[in-house]
Design a protein around this motif. Structure first.
Motif, short mmCIF file in Angstrom:
data_model
loop_
_atom_site.label_atom_id
_atom_site.label_comp_id
_atom_site.label_asym_id
_atom_site.label_seq_id
_atom_site.Cartn_x
_atom_site.Cartn_y
_atom_site.Cartn_z
N THR A 1 0.88 -1.16 0.00
CA THR A 1 0.00 0.00 0.00
C THR A 1 0.92 1.21 0.00
OG1 THR A 1 -1.65 -1.21 1.29
CG2 THR A 1 -1.90 1.17 1.17
N ALA A 2 0.87 2.00 -1.08
CA ALA A 2 1.85 3.08 -1.21
C ALA A 2 1.37 4.15 -2.20
CB ALA A 2 3.18 2.52 -1.70
N VAL A 3 2.03 5.29 -2.10
CA VAL A 3 1.91 6.36 -3.08
C VAL A 3 3.18 6.28 -3.92
CG1 VAL A 3 1.81 8.85 -3.45
CG2 VAL A 3 0.59 7.82 -1.51
N ILE A 4 3.04 6.35 -5.25
CA ILE A 4 4.18 6.28 -6.15
C ILE A 4 4.15 7.48 -7.09
CG2 ILE A 4 5.39 4.90 -7.89
CD1 ILE A 4 3.98 2.42 -6.75
N GLU B 1 13.44 5.43 -2.90
CA GLU B 1 13.70 5.47 -4.33
C GLU B 1 13.54 4.10 -4.97
OE1 GLU B 1 16.91 7.81 -5.96
OE2 GLU B 1 17.16 8.79 -4.02
N LEU B 2 12.93 4.12 -6.14
CA LEU B 2 12.80 2.95 -6.99
C LEU B 2 13.72 3.17 -8.19
CD1 LEU B 2 8.90 2.69 -6.89
CD2 LEU B 2 10.51 1.18 -5.71
N ARG B 3 13.52 2.46 -9.26
CA ARG B 3 14.25 2.69 -10.49
C ARG B 3 13.42 3.58 -11.42
NH1 ARG B 3 15.79 -2.90 -9.33
NH2 ARG B 3 14.10 -3.75 -10.58
N GLN B 4 14.05 4.02 -12.49
CA GLN B 4 13.41 4.84 -13.53
C GLN B 4 12.93 6.19 -13.02
OE1 GLN B 4 10.74 2.87 -16.27
NE2 GLN B 4 11.77 0.88 -16.02
N GLY B 5 13.59 6.72 -11.98
CA GLY B 5 13.26 8.04 -11.47
C GLY B 5 12.03 8.09 -10.59
N LEU B 6 11.49 6.94 -10.25
CA LEU B 6 10.30 6.88 -9.41
C LEU B 6 10.67 6.58 -7.96
CD1 LEU B 6 7.86 4.88 -11.72
CD2 LEU B 6 7.97 7.35 -11.37
N ALA B 7 9.73 6.86 -7.08
CA ALA B 7 9.89 6.55 -5.66
C ALA B 7 8.52 6.18 -5.12
CB ALA B 7 10.46 7.74 -4.90
N LEU B 8 8.52 5.60 -3.93
CA LEU B 8 7.26 5.30 -3.27
C LEU B 8 7.30 5.80 -1.83
CD1 LEU B 8 7.47 2.69 -1.15
CD2 LEU B 8 7.51 1.42 -3.26
N VAL B 9 6.13 6.07 -1.33
CA VAL B 9 5.94 6.39 0.08
C VAL B 9 5.03 5.30 0.63
CG1 VAL B 9 4.97 8.01 1.75
CG2 VAL B 9 6.22 8.87 -0.24
N PRO B 10 5.59 4.38 1.45
CA PRO B 10 4.75 3.33 2.03
C PRO B 10 3.68 3.94 2.93
CG PRO B 10 7.09 2.88 2.34
CD PRO B 10 6.98 4.28 1.87
N MET B 11 2.46 3.43 2.82
CA MET B 11 1.37 3.92 3.66
C MET B 11 1.38 3.15 4.98
SD MET B 11 -0.06 6.46 2.20
CE MET B 11 -1.41 6.64 3.34
N SER B 12 2.23 3.60 5.88
CA SER B 12 2.29 3.03 7.22
C SER B 12 1.05 3.45 8.00
CB SER B 12 3.55 3.51 7.94
OG SER B 12 3.47 4.92 8.15
N ALA B 13 0.81 2.79 9.11
CA ALA B 13 -0.31 3.18 9.97
C ALA B 13 -0.12 4.60 10.48
CB ALA B 13 -0.43 2.20 11.13
N ALA B 14 1.12 4.98 10.81
CA ALA B 14 1.39 6.33 11.31
C ALA B 14 1.10 7.38 10.23
CB ALA B 14 2.84 6.43 11.77
N LEU B 15 1.51 7.11 9.01
CA LEU B 15 1.25 8.07 7.93
C LEU B 15 -0.25 8.15 7.65
CD1 LEU B 15 2.20 10.03 5.77
CD2 LEU B 15 2.55 8.07 4.24
#
Length: 161
Positions: free
Chosen positions: A11-14, A34-48
């Motif tokens: 569960t994430a924002v990319i 950071e992921l590849r191809q210039g992308l990144a993700l923000v994991p949707m933790s319970a705190a977030l």
């Protein structure tokens, strides 16, 4: 083989790395990975989820974990570039994907849903379609999911470490 080897949960924002780094600066619990191809993700933790939820907003029913009102935040972030919200959960080959992509402050793709054993759409899985909207390109032997590196961890929490 343990359960963790049979399951996959994300569960994430990319979005583009630069976009997520900029828009999450004021968020205490966001962790940009950071992921590849210039992308990144923000994991949707319970705190977030707790931090970004709007107690006055109605929760969307087309996602399992999208915090109430967070779709408006994602729409706002997308004024800087496309942003995807992704939910993917599989266990033993069965699973479900829910995704949406916002661009220019508006919903641009989805919400898309796939529940196994539904046939795979010709356009690919919802997650791959969302990644294409963000500019990801499949490799010669990999789809967009593998090409950007989403297979590197089996659960959302692992992206936080």
């Amino acid at each position: 083989m343990g359960d963790e080897e049979l399951s996959y949960v994300l569960t994430a924002v990319i979005a583009r790395t630069s976009l997520l780094t900029a828009v999450t600066k004021g968020t205490a619990t966001a962790h940009v990975v950071e992921l590849r191809q210039g992308l990144a993700l923000v994991p949707m933790s319970a705190a977030l989820s707790d931090e970004v939820a709007d107690a006055t907003a109605e929760r969307r029913t087309d996602f399992w974990n999208l915090p109430a009102g967070f779709d408006r935040v994602l729409a706002d972030w997308s004024k800087e570039g496309p942003v995807a919200y992704v939910e993917s959960e599989y266990f033993g080959g069965m699973g479900e994907e829910n995704v949406a992509v916002w661009r220019d402050g508006q919903l641009a793709l989805g919400p898309l849903h796939l529940v196994e054993p539904e046939p795979l759409p010709a356009e690919g899985t919802p997650v791959c379609r969302a990644l294409r909207e963000l500019g990801a390109v499949a490799g010669t032997r990999d789809d967009e999911f593998e090409s950007v590196g989403l297979g590197e961890h089996r659960n959302t929490e692992s992206w936080l470490t």
